[in-house]
Motif scaffolding. Sequence first.
Motif, short mmCIF file in Angstrom:
data_model
loop_
_atom_site.label_atom_id
_atom_site.label_comp_id
_atom_site.label_asym_id
_atom_site.label_seq_id
_atom_site.Cartn_x
_atom_site.Cartn_y
_atom_site.Cartn_z
N VAL A 4 0.90 -1.20 -0.15
CA VAL A 4 0.10 -0.01 -0.27
C VAL A 4 0.97 1.34 -0.08
O VAL A 4 1.95 1.44 0.77
CB VAL A 4 -0.98 0.16 1.21
CG1 VAL A 4 -1.90 1.23 0.91
CG2 VAL A 4 -1.81 -1.16 1.16
N CYS A 8 -3.08 6.26 -0.34
CA CYS A 8 -3.86 5.67 0.55
C CYS A 8 -4.19 6.55 1.83
O CYS A 8 -5.18 6.62 2.53
CB CYS A 8 -3.59 4.26 1.27
SG CYS A 8 -4.66 3.56 2.33
N CYS A 11 -7.15 8.81 3.07
CA CYS A 11 -8.12 8.34 2.24
C CYS A 11 -8.66 7.32 3.09
O CYS A 11 -9.92 7.10 3.30
CB CYS A 11 -7.61 8.16 0.79
SG CYS A 11 -7.38 9.49 -0.23
N LYS A 12 -8.21 6.03 2.91
CA LYS A 12 -8.48 4.75 3.47
C LYS A 12 -9.85 4.36 3.08
O LYS A 12 -10.65 4.23 3.86
CB LYS A 12 -8.23 5.04 4.90
CG LYS A 12 -8.22 3.55 5.81
CD LYS A 12 -7.77 3.81 7.23
CE LYS A 12 -8.82 4.15 8.06
NZ LYS A 12 -8.67 4.04 9.54
N TYR A 13 -10.26 4.15 1.89
CA TYR A 13 -11.29 3.81 1.27
C TYR A 13 -11.85 2.48 1.78
O TYR A 13 -13.04 2.23 1.83
CB TYR A 13 -11.39 3.85 -0.06
CG TYR A 13 -11.34 5.32 -0.90
CD1 TYR A 13 -12.66 5.96 -1.01
CD2 TYR A 13 -10.19 6.10 -1.42
CE1 TYR A 13 -12.65 7.29 -1.61
CE2 TYR A 13 -10.08 7.19 -1.92
CZ TYR A 13 -11.52 7.68 -1.66
OH TYR A 13 -11.25 9.20 -2.42
N THR A 14 -10.84 1.59 2.01
CA THR A 14 -11.35 0.10 2.53
C THR A 14 -11.73 -0.66 1.48
O THR A 14 -12.41 -1.93 2.34
CB THR A 14 -11.68 0.28 4.06
OG1 THR A 14 -13.35 0.57 3.80
CG2 THR A 14 -11.21 1.18 5.00
N ASP A 15 -12.15 -0.30 0.39
CA ASP A 15 -12.78 -1.24 -0.65
C ASP A 15 -11.74 -2.34 -0.71
O ASP A 15 -12.21 -3.52 -0.82
CB ASP A 15 -12.60 -0.54 -1.85
CG ASP A 15 -13.57 0.60 -1.84
OD1 ASP A 15 -14.68 0.73 -2.43
OD2 ASP A 15 -13.26 1.53 -1.24
N CYS A 16 -10.44 -2.15 -0.63
CA CYS A 16 -9.52 -3.25 -0.64
C CYS A 16 -9.78 -4.57 0.08
O CYS A 16 -9.37 -5.80 -0.10
CB CYS A 16 -8.12 -2.73 -0.62
SG CYS A 16 -7.79 -2.06 0.94
N LEU A 32 -3.83 2.02 5.45
CA LEU A 32 -3.77 0.81 5.66
C LEU A 32 -2.34 0.17 5.15
O LEU A 32 -1.77 0.84 4.44
CB LEU A 32 -4.84 -0.02 4.85
CG LEU A 32 -6.34 0.12 5.25
CD1 LEU A 32 -7.19 -1.14 4.66
CD2 LEU A 32 -6.55 0.13 6.80
N CYS A 49 -9.02 -0.44 -5.39
CA CYS A 49 -8.74 0.87 -4.76
C CYS A 49 -9.07 2.00 -5.56
O CYS A 49 -8.63 2.38 -6.62
CB CYS A 49 -7.38 0.91 -4.29
SG CYS A 49 -6.61 2.36 -3.65
N PRO A 50 -9.97 3.12 -5.07
CA PRO A 50 -10.18 4.37 -5.87
C PRO A 50 -9.03 5.21 -5.90
O PRO A 50 -9.01 6.22 -6.93
CB PRO A 50 -11.40 4.84 -5.06
CG PRO A 50 -11.92 3.84 -3.99
CD PRO A 50 -10.71 2.91 -3.80
N ALA A 51 -8.19 4.91 -5.05
CA ALA A 51 -6.78 5.89 -5.18
C ALA A 51 -5.78 5.26 -5.78
O ALA A 51 -4.71 5.85 -5.89
CB ALA A 51 -6.39 6.16 -3.75
N ALA A 53 -3.88 2.98 -4.87
CA ALA A 53 -2.86 3.01 -4.05
C ALA A 53 -2.05 1.44 -3.68
O ALA A 53 -1.01 1.48 -2.93
CB ALA A 53 -3.45 3.33 -2.63
N ILE A 54 -2.47 0.48 -4.68
CA ILE A 54 -1.87 -0.76 -4.10
C ILE A 54 -1.00 -1.07 -5.54
O ILE A 54 -1.49 -1.15 -6.61
CB ILE A 54 -2.86 -1.78 -3.65
CG1 ILE A 54 -3.77 -1.25 -2.72
CG2 ILE A 54 -2.09 -3.19 -3.52
CD1 ILE A 54 -4.74 -2.14 -2.43
FE1 F3S Z 1 -6.27 2.59 1.06
FE2 F3S Z 1 -7.22 2.15 -1.31
FE3 F3S Z 1 -7.56 0.41 0.66
S1 F3S Z 1 -7.24 4.03 -0.27
S2 F3S Z 1 -7.74 1.51 2.49
S3 F3S Z 1 -5.53 0.88 -0.41
S4 F3S Z 1 -9.04 0.94 -0.98
#
Ligand code: F3S
Length: 106
Positions: A4, A8, A11-16, A32, A49-51, A53-54
């Motif tokens: 990650v 992230c 933001c921490k969208y947590t969809d992941c 995360l 992940c909308p950002a 980030a992974i």
């Molecule tokens: Fe972070 Fe993306 Fe998961 S913003 S919490 S890695 S969905």
Amino acid sequence: THVVLDSCIRCKYTDCVDVCPVDCFREGPNFLVIDPEECIDCAVCIPECPANAILPEEDVPSDQLQFVQLNAELAKVWPSITKRKGSLPDADEWKDRKNKLPHLQR
Ligand code: F3S
């Protein structure tokens, strides 16, 4: 392992976490991480992940290599998260910002 990255933070969208088959995500206050000892490199979290980030470790850009170590380190101390819980309130505002590491809360 997968890692990650900076995007992230705050933001921490947590969809992941919902799609992870091995529950390898660990949760901090505004970020995360992935536990490298649990991740099986399935890659299903990447498109969630909308950002964006992974990434797999081998694709981490050179200016973000510190996140490889950071994921490993924080995974040892942060608790597991296995269910999506929604983003931080101002996630959309922070999504496209760069260099958010100074904002990381431990
Ligand atoms: Fe972070 Fe993306 Fe998961 S913003 S919490 S890695 S969905």
